[in-house]
Enzyme design. Structure first.
Site, PDB file in Angstrom:
ATOM      1  N   SER A 185    -104.898-111.126 -13.965  1.00 38.32           N
ATOM      2  CA  SER A 185    -105.308-112.252 -13.137  1.00 38.32           C
ATOM      3  C   SER A 185    -106.706-112.696 -13.537  1.00 38.32           C
ATOM      4  CB  SER A 185    -105.278-111.853 -11.658  1.00 38.32           C
ATOM      5  OG  SER A 185    -106.168-110.781 -11.455  1.00 38.32           O
ATOM      6  N   GLY A 193    -103.812-104.676 -15.842  1.00 40.20           N
ATOM      7  CA  GLY A 193    -104.921-103.833 -15.403  1.00 40.20           C
ATOM      8  C   GLY A 193    -104.453-102.729 -14.466  1.00 40.20           C
ATOM      9  N   ASP A 207    -107.609-116.573  -7.918  1.00 42.88           N
ATOM     10  CA  ASP A 207    -108.629-117.083  -6.997  1.00 42.88           C
ATOM     11  C   ASP A 207    -109.420-118.155  -7.735  1.00 42.88           C
ATOM     12  OD1 ASP A 207    -109.511-114.178  -8.086  1.00 42.88           O
ATOM     13  OD2 ASP A 207    -111.230-115.517  -8.134  1.00 42.88           O
ATOM     14  N   ARG A 242    -102.394-108.550 -22.996  1.00 41.36           N
ATOM     15  CA  ARG A 242    -102.885-108.334 -21.634  1.00 41.36           C
ATOM     16  C   ARG A 242    -102.182-109.303 -20.702  1.00 41.36           C
ATOM     17  NH1 ARG A 242    -105.975-107.780 -17.355  1.00 41.36           N
ATOM     18  NH2 ARG A 242    -107.274-109.476 -16.602  1.00 41.36           N
ATOM     19  N   ARG A 301    -104.454 -89.450 -15.369  1.00 43.72           N
ATOM     20  CA  ARG A 301    -105.349 -90.184 -14.464  1.00 43.72           C
ATOM     21  C   ARG A 301    -104.622 -91.255 -13.652  1.00 43.72           C
ATOM     22  NH1 ARG A 301    -111.315 -90.049 -16.113  1.00 43.72           N
ATOM     23  NH2 ARG A 301    -111.333 -88.304 -17.551  1.00 43.72           N
ATOM     24  N   ARG A 338     -98.151-112.951  -5.297  1.00 43.24           N
ATOM     25  CA  ARG A 338     -98.678-112.277  -6.494  1.00 43.24           C
ATOM     26  C   ARG A 338     -97.570-111.702  -7.359  1.00 43.24           C
ATOM     27  NH1 ARG A 338    -104.506-110.960  -6.202  1.00 43.24           N
ATOM     28  NH2 ARG A 338    -105.208-112.154  -4.426  1.00 43.24           N
ATOM     29  N   ARG A 340     -98.651-102.122 -11.411  1.00 42.11           N
ATOM     30  CA  ARG A 340     -98.020-103.316 -11.987  1.00 42.11           C
ATOM     31  C   ARG A 340     -97.253-102.938 -13.252  1.00 42.11           C
ATOM     32  NH1 ARG A 340     -99.432-108.467  -9.309  1.00 42.11           N
ATOM     33  NH2 ARG A 340     -99.092-107.458  -7.331  1.00 42.11           N
TER      34      ARG A 340
END
Ligand code: HPA
Length: 236
Positions: free
Chosen positions: A90, A20, A204, A87, A43, A217, A24
């Site tokens: 998280s 996403g 989470d 994909r 962008r 992470r 990353r």
């Protein structure tokens, strides 16, 4: 070039990993690919192409949520001929046996609504992962020793849910975790006869309120990148 991707034809590999977060994408490309080259920065949604074990791979940010992912996946598929889209992201855990840092490999992705709802209309379509990718990802995750859960996830349109009743029903029906992109990715792959998979780290937990500390992470994300690359190229 497409409206949202500045890459030239041929700059995008047939295998695309989609985190996403565009940063990353950059981190994964610089740490896992050889000869990583920036191919998109329109962008700020960074995309890089390089090689892994001699195989060409693009790592392209998708942005958050199904409308954003849908734009990039549509253009990658229809304009750049991407064949395999994985994909890496998280999710929030929704079952007691699912712990923080665990990996979820999404067999299906349920949703209330997605950008494809407009054409599916009354159909409760079941967005499903590609079996060969799923099987290879499970093999790779198990070989790595990651605690891995395989099953259904929920792709939500909201991060800040105001519907505890909905979460309760999803948990009751065995949904492992919640994220915001996979259902549209699986639906687009089905429509265009491409292969798709979502590999997720539990960052989470909806019931316990636990969250992955920031310093963990990166390592968790790295594990997912490796699993995704091994799933895409199982004989490498
Ligand atoms: N909800 C939706 N998306 C998410 C979550 C969540 O709790 N965690 C990571 N992505």
């Amino acid at each position: 070039m497409t409206i949202h991707i500045g890459a030239n034809p041929g700059d995008i590999a047939q295998t695309v990993l989609m985190p996403g977060d565009p940063y990353r994408a950059k981190w994964a490309a610089l740490n896992f690919l050889n000869d990583a080259t920036l191919v998109n920065e329109v962008r700020g949604m960074l995309g890089y192409t390089g090689t892994w074990n001699g195989n060409r791979v693009t790592i392209q940010g998708s942005g958050m949520g199904m409308p954003s992912l849908s734009i990039y996946a549509n253009e990658l598929i229809t304009q750049y001929n991407a064949q395999t889209l994985i994909r890496i992201g998280s999710c929030g855990g929704m079952q007691p046996q699912v712990g923080i840092r665990d990996i979820i490999i999404a067999m299906t992705a349920s949703t209330i609504t997605s950008p494809s709802s407009g054409i599916l209309r009354e159909i409760n379509f079941a967005p499903t992962a590609d079996w060969s990718l799923l099987r290879a990802a499970v093999t790779a995750a198990e070989a790595k020793g990651s605690t891995t859960h395989i099953g259904g996830i929920y792709s939500s349109d909201v991060f800040y849910s105001e519907r505890p009743d909905l979460d309760e029903q999803l948990t009751r029906h065995g949904i492992l975790g919640v994220e915001m992109e996979a259902a549209e990715l699986y639906t687009l792959a089905a429509r265009h006869k491409r292969r798709a998979l979502a590999i997720l780290t539990v960052s989470d937990h909806l019931q316990t309120g636990e969250a992955l500390p920031a310093e963990d992470r990166e390592r968790s994300f790295g594990d997912m990148v490796e699993i995704a690359l091994q799933a895409a190229f199982p004989q490498s």
